[in-house]
Structures are given as C-alpha cells and as structure tokens.
Design a protein around this motif. Structure first.
Motif, short mmCIF file in Angstrom:
data_model
loop_
_atom_site.label_atom_id
_atom_site.label_comp_id
_atom_site.label_asym_id
_atom_site.label_seq_id
_atom_site.Cartn_x
_atom_site.Cartn_y
_atom_site.Cartn_z
N ARG A 122 0.82 -1.21 0.00
CA ARG A 122 0.00 0.00 0.00
C ARG A 122 0.86 1.26 0.00
O ARG A 122 0.38 2.36 -0.30
CB ARG A 122 -0.93 0.00 1.22
N GLN A 145 -6.30 -3.46 0.21
CA GLN A 145 -5.15 -4.10 -0.45
C GLN A 145 -4.29 -4.76 0.61
O GLN A 145 -3.84 -4.12 1.56
CB GLN A 145 -4.32 -3.04 -1.19
N ASP A 159 0.32 -7.82 -1.30
CA ASP A 159 -0.28 -7.94 -2.63
C ASP A 159 0.32 -6.88 -3.56
O ASP A 159 -0.04 -5.71 -3.50
CB ASP A 159 -1.79 -7.77 -2.51
N VAL A 185 -6.72 2.54 0.15
CA VAL A 185 -6.01 1.30 -0.20
C VAL A 185 -6.11 0.27 0.92
O VAL A 185 -5.39 -0.74 0.90
CB VAL A 185 -4.52 1.60 -0.51
N ILE A 227 -2.72 1.68 -7.08
CA ILE A 227 -2.33 2.05 -5.71
C ILE A 227 -1.74 3.46 -5.71
O ILE A 227 -2.07 4.30 -4.87
CB ILE A 227 -1.32 1.05 -5.12
N ASN A 279 -1.96 -4.66 -9.21
CA ASN A 279 -2.65 -3.37 -9.36
C ASN A 279 -1.79 -2.20 -8.88
O ASN A 279 -2.28 -1.28 -8.20
CB ASN A 279 -3.99 -3.38 -8.60
#
Length: 301
Positions: free
Chosen positions: A20, A263, A267, A260, A274, A270
């Motif tokens: 994040r 998330q 991870d 975020v 972010i 994407n």
C-alpha cells in the motif's frame, strides 16, 4: 542542534502498510505539484523506504517511474522470497493460507522455535538494496528520521545518523517474520507494531510547526467469519492497532488517507491503481494543504 530542528516547519509523516506504500508516491506527486514544501520527513516500514529515497532525491514522478519498473520487472516477480511469501500474483489470503499450511506441516513452527524469524534477513536486505541507495542520513537533501523499536529495552528510538539502508532494514523487520537488526547495542525491529504512523517520533525529533500524515493502514470495519483461532487473534490485533493509530493520528494537523485499506500488505498487483489512490486522496486535501501551509507561513513572518 535543537535550535536547528525548531526551524523545520512542515513535516510529512509516512505510515507503514507494505504494498500500500506505493500510494505515498501519489501523495508526494501532488505535494510537489502544489509546491507545498516538505521541510522534514519521517517514515516507518514502507514509509521509511519511500521516505529514504525521496529524502535523497525529491522527485516523486521519477521515483514512481523507477519503483514501478522494478516491481513489474521479471527480477522482482521471480524473486525467491516473493514466491515463498505469495506463490501467486494475487494475494491477501494466499499469504495466510501458506503460513497456516507451513505451521500445520511444522516447517514454519520449527523455524519460529529454532531461528530468529520465519524468513532469513537476506531476502529483505536484497529488496531494500534494490530500492534504497547505499547512502547515509547525512547525504539526504531533506532532513529524514526513521523510528524503530528496540526490543531489548522496549523503547522506540529515532534513527537519524549512519546508513540509510540499515535504518530502513530495521524499520521493515516485522517481528517474527524477519530477524531484528543489531545496531549500536540495540536490537531493532519495525516500530509499526506500536505506531503505524509515527507522529510522536516526528514531534519529538523535529518539533515541527505542522504535521501532515499519510495513513495507509488496513481497514478493520468488516469482520470476516471467525472460524479458526488464528482468525480471532488477527482480528483482535487489527482492532488494537487501529485504536493506537487513531490516538497517534489525532496529533496531526492534517491526515491524508488513500483508499487502499483493502489491499493486502503483500499484494503487489494493481500497482498503478495504488499510486493513483494516493493522487486522489491528496487532491481531495489540496485546499486544506494550501491553507495549512499559508497559515504556518504567516506565523513565521
């Protein structure tokens, strides 16, 4: 020394949160675009990674470009540590499934009993070496500080001298997952376990006139099914962390919250979205940022 620190005005505090943390870069892009001065920086965990790189070279767009290129590269995607940690590109539950599976098979449980951590330090060190230049705090263009937890004494310390990489490594060493870092007689680990957004450290070290905090902690509003003991343990830990974080954030003049929270910290999919969430969150606070800066600027005239 104290008189020099008191001259600092705007302090940007970057919180921890794994992947994040890319949203920090989006926030920095907006702050640069709006010409809001960053007189000092404090970061913990991934906030320490972003903060260290930015303090050395305050160019949010350039840093974002390089960070995304690295995280999308074959070298990162094929990294042994990442494969062990995730075993897939999509992630949140996979990490805990793999962790629980390892515990059930006694591999991870055995590591926790016999070794300092689940993962050896080399994995984390290699990632940080790829991201953070081999420089010292004295080389930064923006005054920078990294909080860490000395698990020998239980004290939170603020690192402001010596190797940037070593300080960032200490700040990212999540207890149990990575071994703590030996430094000047201390045994240092991620201070995010007691304060994900290190506002207290910023106040204590820099004595700034204003603090802008970026909070990227995970959301805990939705309660998942608590079918296993580990689920309850993680839920309670998340609630406790949120309570501590709310107390810390109440001391900031302005809090920016990129959306975020869903998330998972490990991870790394994407990535562009972010960063974009950081841009969106900072743009929503542009008027408040301008107002805060102008007010503080006038108080110094």
């Amino acid at each position: 020394m104290t008189s020099m620190l008191k001259k600092q005005r705007n302090c940007l505090v970057l919180g921890g949160g794994g992947a994040r943390g890319l949203s920090h870069l989006g926030v920095l892009q907006v702050i640069e675009r709006e010409e809001i001065p960053v007189d000092c920086l404090v970061g913990t965990s991934v906030g320490a990674v972003v903060g260290a790189v930015y303090a050395l070279d305050p160019d949010a767009v350039g840093i974002t470009r390089r960070a995304l290129a690295y995280l999308k590269s074959a070298a990162f995607k094929n990294d042994t540590f990442k494969k062990v940690l995730l075993k897939s590109e999509n992630s949140g539950t996979n990490f805990f499934k793999n962790l629980l599976s390892g515990i059930q098979k006694s591999y991870i449980f055995s590591n926790l009993l016999r070794k300092p951590s689940i993962f050896p330090s080399g994995h984390l060190e290699s990632v940080i070496a790829d991201l953070v230049p081999d420089k010292r705090f004295e080389d930064t263009r923006v005054p920078f500080a990294v909080p860490a937890l000395d698990i020998r004494t239980g004290r939170e310390v603020v690192l402001t001298r010596g190797s940037l990489r070593r300080a960032v490594l200490a700040s990212c060493s999540l207890p149990g997952f990575f071994p703590p870092v030996e430094l000047d007689g201390m045994l240092l680990a991620d201070a995010g376990v007691i304060g994900p957004v290190p506002i207290h450290s910023a106040m204590a070290h820099f004595e700034p006139s204003s603090i802008v905090a970026v909070d990227i902690t995970s959301q805990v509003d939705h309660c998942p099914p608590l079918t296993r003991g580990i689920d309850a343990i993680l839920r309670v830990e998340a609630i406790a962390g949120k309570r501590l974080n709310e107390i810390e954030l109440s001391r900031a003049d302005l809090v920016i919250r990129p959306q975020v929270g869903k998330q998972f910290w490990s991870d790394f999919s994407n990535l562009d979205s972010i960063v974009a969430e950081g841009v969106i969150a900072a743009e929503e606070k542009v008027l408040a940022l301008r107002s805060l800066f102008q007010k503080k600027k006038l108080s110094f005239l």
